[in-house]
Design a protein around this motif. Structure first.
Motif, PDB file in Angstrom:
ATOM      1  N   ASP A 195       1.000  -1.265   0.016  1.00 52.66           N
ATOM      2  CA  ASP A 195      -0.286  -0.076   0.119  1.00 52.66           C
ATOM      3  C   ASP A 195       0.720   1.321   0.006  1.00 52.66           C
ATOM      4  O   ASP A 195       1.762   1.699   0.949  1.00 52.66           O
ATOM      5  N   PRO A 196       0.707   2.030  -0.999  1.00 52.31           N
ATOM      6  CA  PRO A 196       1.595   3.165  -0.976  1.00 52.31           C
ATOM      7  C   PRO A 196       1.491   4.227  -0.134  1.00 52.31           C
ATOM      8  O   PRO A 196       2.368   5.054   0.265  1.00 52.31           O
ATOM      9  N   ASN A 197       0.351   4.323   0.520  1.00 55.84           N
ATOM     10  CA  ASN A 197       0.165   5.256   1.628  1.00 55.84           C
ATOM     11  C   ASN A 197       0.751   5.294   2.846  1.00 55.84           C
ATOM     12  O   ASN A 197       0.665   5.968   3.685  1.00 55.84           O
ATOM     13  N   GLN A 198       1.319   3.958   2.917  1.00 63.75           N
ATOM     14  CA  GLN A 198       1.953   3.651   4.332  1.00 63.75           C
ATOM     15  C   GLN A 198       3.170   4.376   4.220  1.00 63.75           C
ATOM     16  O   GLN A 198       4.151   4.366   5.511  1.00 63.75           O
ATOM     17  N   TYR A 199       3.732   5.154   3.362  1.00 62.86           N
ATOM     18  CA  TYR A 199       5.132   5.419   3.138  1.00 62.86           C
ATOM     19  C   TYR A 199       5.307   7.007   3.346  1.00 62.86           C
ATOM     20  O   TYR A 199       4.269   7.729   3.056  1.00 62.86           O
ATOM     21  N   ASP A 200       6.277   7.530   3.850  1.00 62.43           N
ATOM     22  CA  ASP A 200       6.309   8.829   4.021  1.00 62.43           C
ATOM     23  C   ASP A 200       6.978   9.543   2.741  1.00 62.43           C
ATOM     24  O   ASP A 200       6.651  10.907   2.355  1.00 62.43           O
ATOM     25  N   LEU A 201       7.899   9.047   2.158  1.00 62.15           N
ATOM     26  CA  LEU A 201       8.610   9.374   1.255  1.00 62.15           C
ATOM     27  C   LEU A 201       8.415   8.497  -0.050  1.00 62.15           C
ATOM     28  O   LEU A 201       8.891   7.135   0.202  1.00 62.15           O
ATOM     29  N   ILE A 202       8.473   8.644  -1.294  1.00 59.12           N
ATOM     30  CA  ILE A 202       8.412   7.733  -2.335  1.00 59.12           C
ATOM     31  C   ILE A 202       9.206   8.182  -3.612  1.00 59.12           C
ATOM     32  O   ILE A 202       9.117   9.507  -4.052  1.00 59.12           O
TER      33      ILE A 202
END
Ligand code: FMN
Length: 164
Positions: A67-74
């Motif tokens: 889930d990409p929303n769990q990251y602070d920085l992409i």
């Protein structure tokens, strides 16, 4: 700080860079995979891909591995197609998959990338925000050099944004 490297790659160059960044900074790696991928590696790929860009298409992509929303920085990677990021990246940025994320954008190309960052920024904002960018020319011919450059850039971004 949780970090992911998200990338689309048709012919493998952008993926090599994405993998090297992820390994060097211990980030999760997420590949954007279109549900329908073109098969041609000949000239018709430019027509097929260019058409998608010109028409602003957002091809459906396979469910993401994390889930990409769990990251602070992409860290977000794309090949340049018709002067801008590839359509699966448009899907990623413009269909509400991520919100309020810091994005560091890297792109691979063969010399035709004018305004690539400004064009990406338009899609990244307002839902998310751009914190840096890196262009990588001819990865296929300069693989080791591009990997070194990308890893150094990613580490620098992390140093500058450790409070994200
Ligand atoms: C459909 C298509 C359009 C492309 N358009 C451009 C372009 O406008 N400018 C450019 O410099 N390279 C262009 N390229 C070349 C790719 O950006 C370059 O080879 C890139 O590194 C490929 O990354 P990949 O191996 O991860 O798919 C295009 C390639 C494809 C397949």
């Amino acid at each position: 700080m949780k970090i992911a490297v998200v990338a689309y790659s048709f012919e493998g160059n952008t993926w090599k860079i994405a993998s090297a960044i992820a390994e060097s900074i211990h980030a999760d790696l997420i590949r954007l995979i279109p549900q329908k991928e073109m098969t041609s590696t000949g000239f018709s790929k430019y027509i097929w891909g260019g058409r998608q860009v010109v028409f602003g298409m957002k091809p459906k992509i396979e469910p993401l591995s994390h889930d990409p929303n769990q990251y602070d920085l992409i860290f977000l990677g794309s090949p340049i197609w018709a002067g801008t990021f590839a359509p699966p990246v448009k899907t990623f940025l413009e269909t509400g998959l991520i919100q309020e994320k810091a994005i560091a954008y890297f792109y691979t190309h063969e010399g035709g990338f004018k305004n690539a960052v400004a064009r990406a920024q338009k899609s990244i904002e307002p839902d998310n925000y751009l914190i840096g960018s890196l262009d990588l020319l001819n990865v296929m011919k300069n693989e080791e050099q591009c990997i070194q450059q990308a890893v150094a850039w990613a580490k620098e971004i992390l140093k500058q944004h450790s409070n994200v």
